[in-house]
Scaffold this motif. Sequence first.
Motif, PDB file in Angstrom:
ATOM      1  N   ALA A 188      -9.662  11.515   6.125  1.00  0.00           N
ATOM      2  CA  ALA A 188      -9.683  10.192   7.148  1.00  0.00           C
ATOM      3  C   ALA A 188     -10.036  11.005   8.465  1.00  0.00           C
ATOM      4  N   GLU A 189     -10.159  10.062   9.560  1.00  0.00           N
ATOM      5  CA  GLU A 189     -10.524  10.637  10.886  1.00  0.00           C
ATOM      6  C   GLU A 189      -9.556  11.812  11.467  1.00  0.00           C
ATOM      7  N   ASP A 190      -8.225  11.611  11.095  1.00  0.00           N
ATOM      8  CA  ASP A 190      -7.289  12.566  11.637  1.00  0.00           C
ATOM      9  C   ASP A 190      -7.217  13.910  10.742  1.00  0.00           C
ATOM     10  N   GLY A 191      -7.922  13.829   9.692  1.00  0.00           N
ATOM     11  CA  GLY A 191      -7.950  15.077   8.968  1.00  0.00           C
ATOM     12  C   GLY A 191      -7.116  15.114   7.694  1.00  0.00           C
ATOM     13  N   SER A 192      -6.171  14.051   7.541  1.00  0.00           N
ATOM     14  CA  SER A 192      -5.351  13.898   6.346  1.00  0.00           C
ATOM     15  C   SER A 192      -6.248  13.311   5.131  1.00  0.00           C
ATOM     16  N   THR A 193      -5.909  13.365   4.160  1.00  0.00           N
ATOM     17  CA  THR A 193      -6.697  13.048   2.952  1.00  0.00           C
ATOM     18  C   THR A 193      -5.892  11.918   2.130  1.00  0.00           C
ATOM     19  N   PHE A 232      12.211  -3.793  -8.929  1.00  0.00           N
ATOM     20  CA  PHE A 232      11.728  -2.524  -8.558  1.00  0.00           C
ATOM     21  C   PHE A 232      10.696  -2.762  -7.364  1.00  0.00           C
ATOM     22  N   ALA A 233      10.819  -2.055  -6.195  1.00  0.00           N
ATOM     23  CA  ALA A 233       9.780  -2.244  -5.225  1.00  0.00           C
ATOM     24  C   ALA A 233       8.769  -0.839  -4.711  1.00  0.00           C
ATOM     25  N   HIS A 234       7.536  -1.111  -4.980  1.00  0.00           N
ATOM     26  CA  HIS A 234       6.717   0.147  -4.522  1.00  0.00           C
ATOM     27  C   HIS A 234       6.289  -0.446  -3.198  1.00  0.00           C
ATOM     28  N   ILE A 235       6.492   0.414  -2.201  1.00  0.00           N
ATOM     29  CA  ILE A 235       6.255  -0.085  -0.674  1.00  0.00           C
ATOM     30  C   ILE A 235       5.137   0.856  -0.111  1.00  0.00           C
ATOM     31  N   ARG A 236       3.896   0.396   0.021  1.00  0.00           N
ATOM     32  CA  ARG A 236       2.847   1.353   0.633  1.00  0.00           C
ATOM     33  C   ARG A 236       1.963   0.525   1.016  1.00  0.00           C
ATOM     34  N   ARG A 281       2.610   2.695   8.018  1.00  0.00           N
ATOM     35  CA  ARG A 281       2.795   2.024   9.119  1.00  0.00           C
ATOM     36  C   ARG A 281       1.653   0.767   9.073  1.00  0.00           C
ATOM     37  N   THR A 282       2.185  -0.359   9.536  1.00  0.00           N
ATOM     38  CA  THR A 282       1.408  -1.541   9.283  1.00  0.00           C
ATOM     39  C   THR A 282       0.101  -1.701  10.040  1.00  0.00           C
ATOM     40  N   CYS A 283       0.086  -1.172  11.261  1.00  0.00           N
ATOM     41  CA  CYS A 283      -1.124  -1.004  12.005  1.00  0.00           C
ATOM     42  C   CYS A 283      -2.030  -0.120  11.510  1.00  0.00           C
ATOM     43  N   ASP A 284      -1.766   0.650  10.504  1.00  0.00           N
ATOM     44  CA  ASP A 284      -2.887   1.851   9.946  1.00  0.00           C
ATOM     45  C   ASP A 284      -3.677   1.072   8.785  1.00  0.00           C
ATOM     46  N   GLY A 285      -3.250   0.077   8.075  1.00  0.00           N
ATOM     47  CA  GLY A 285      -3.727  -0.622   6.983  1.00  0.00           C
ATOM     48  C   GLY A 285      -3.909  -2.158   7.114  1.00  0.00           C
ATOM     49  N   SER A 286      -4.113  -2.748   6.139  1.00  0.00           N
ATOM     50  CA  SER A 286      -4.320  -4.092   6.042  1.00  0.00           C
ATOM     51  C   SER A 286      -3.463  -4.788   5.529  1.00  0.00           C
ATOM     52  N   LEU A 287      -2.275  -4.132   5.047  1.00  0.00           N
ATOM     53  CA  LEU A 287      -1.082  -5.180   4.618  1.00  0.00           C
ATOM     54  C   LEU A 287       0.002  -4.833   5.855  1.00  0.00           C
ATOM     55  N   ASP A 288       0.850  -6.085   6.064  1.00  0.00           N
ATOM     56  CA  ASP A 288       1.812  -6.117   6.989  1.00  0.00           C
ATOM     57  C   ASP A 288       3.166  -5.707   6.219  1.00  0.00           C
TER      58      ASP A 288
END
Length: 353
Positions: free
Chosen positions: A121-126, A269-273, A289-296
Amino acid sequence: MKMGFRWYGEGNDTVTLDQIKQIPGVESIVWALHDMAAGEEWPMEKILKVKEATDKYGFNLDVVESVNVHEDIKLGLPTRDKYIENYKKTIEKLAKVGVKVICYNFMPVFDWLRTDLYKEAEDGSTALFYEKAKINDIDPMELVNKIASNPDLTMPGWEPERLKNLSQLFEAYKNVTEEDLWNNLKYFLEQIIPVAEINDIKMAVHPDDPPWSIFGLPRIVKDRNDLARLLKLVDNPYNCLTLCSGAIGSNPNNDVPAMIREFGNRIAFAHIRNVKIYENGDFIETSHRTCDGSLDICDIVKAYHEVGFTGYARPDHGRHIWNEQCRPGYGLYDRALGIMYIWGIWDSLQRNK
C-alpha cells in the motif's frame, strides 16, 4: 460481545499467547488442530494439549475455526457418511473442553482465494489482495504453488497434501451444480445439527470468500438470500452463521449491517474486517478503520450492538505493518489495532445507550 483472537498453535504461529494476553478484552483463543486433514476424527489428546497451553493464560476455547468438511461430503459421494460420523465424534470431544461454536465452510476446493499475499500500500504496509483480471487468466495450480510456498506457515484451506490432486478435484466438480451443493449441505446439516444441539455447540457457516464463483466452481453462501436459505435448510437455533464482513462485503451489493440486523439472533461468530473495493472488481484488505476501506465498520459494530449481540467476535485479517514477519493476514500488530478500534466503537455505543 465476547472478543477472541485466532491462534495457530505452539510452534505454528509467530504470535505467542503471552502477547495475545496483553490485548485488552480478549477472552478466548480461536483455534483448530491444523495438522488434521479434513474428515479425520480429532484425537482427544491433541485437543487437551491445546487446552493445557491456553489454560495457563486464562483463555477459553469456546470457538473452533475450523473443523474442515471433507470434499466427499460436499460432492455427495457414498463415502461421505464415514466422514460425517468422524465429524460427529469430533463435536462430542470438543464439547468436553467447553467449545460453544464451530466455524466451518462449504466452499468447493478452495476455502478462500487471493492473488497476492503481500500487496504493498501507499504507506508501505502490505495486505492480502484480489486481482479480478488475474483470476480469469491464471492456472489454479500456479496459485496453489504461490500460496503454499512457505512450508513453515501453511495457510488454512491451502494445505499442500489436499491440493496436490487439484486436477482430480476440478474433474470431480465438473458436473456439480449449485443445487447439488445445496442438497449436499442439507444432508450434512440434517446429520450434524442434532448432535451439535445435544452437545450445546453452534455450527456457524462462513460465507464464500470471495462471494462469487471462481474457476467455474459452484458457490452457495454469497449473499443475503443464500444466508436466509441456509438457515431454513435445518431451521434450528444451532444452525448458525459466521458473518465475515470482509468476505461477504467484498461484493459491494451485499449490505453487511442489514444482514446483521436481519439475522442477528442466528449469528454465532463475527469476523470484523474492512476491504477497499475498486471499480474493476479488485479488492485489498485494509485497516479496520471505516475511512480506510469500502465497508462502514462503525455501522457494522453498531448493528451488532443494536441486536444485543452476545456472541463471539474476532478481528479478521490484518495488514502486515512495522516489518512484522508473520503468516499472511495473521500478524499481531494490525489485528491488535483492529480490536482496539472495535472496542472503541462498542464502548462509545455502550456509554450512549
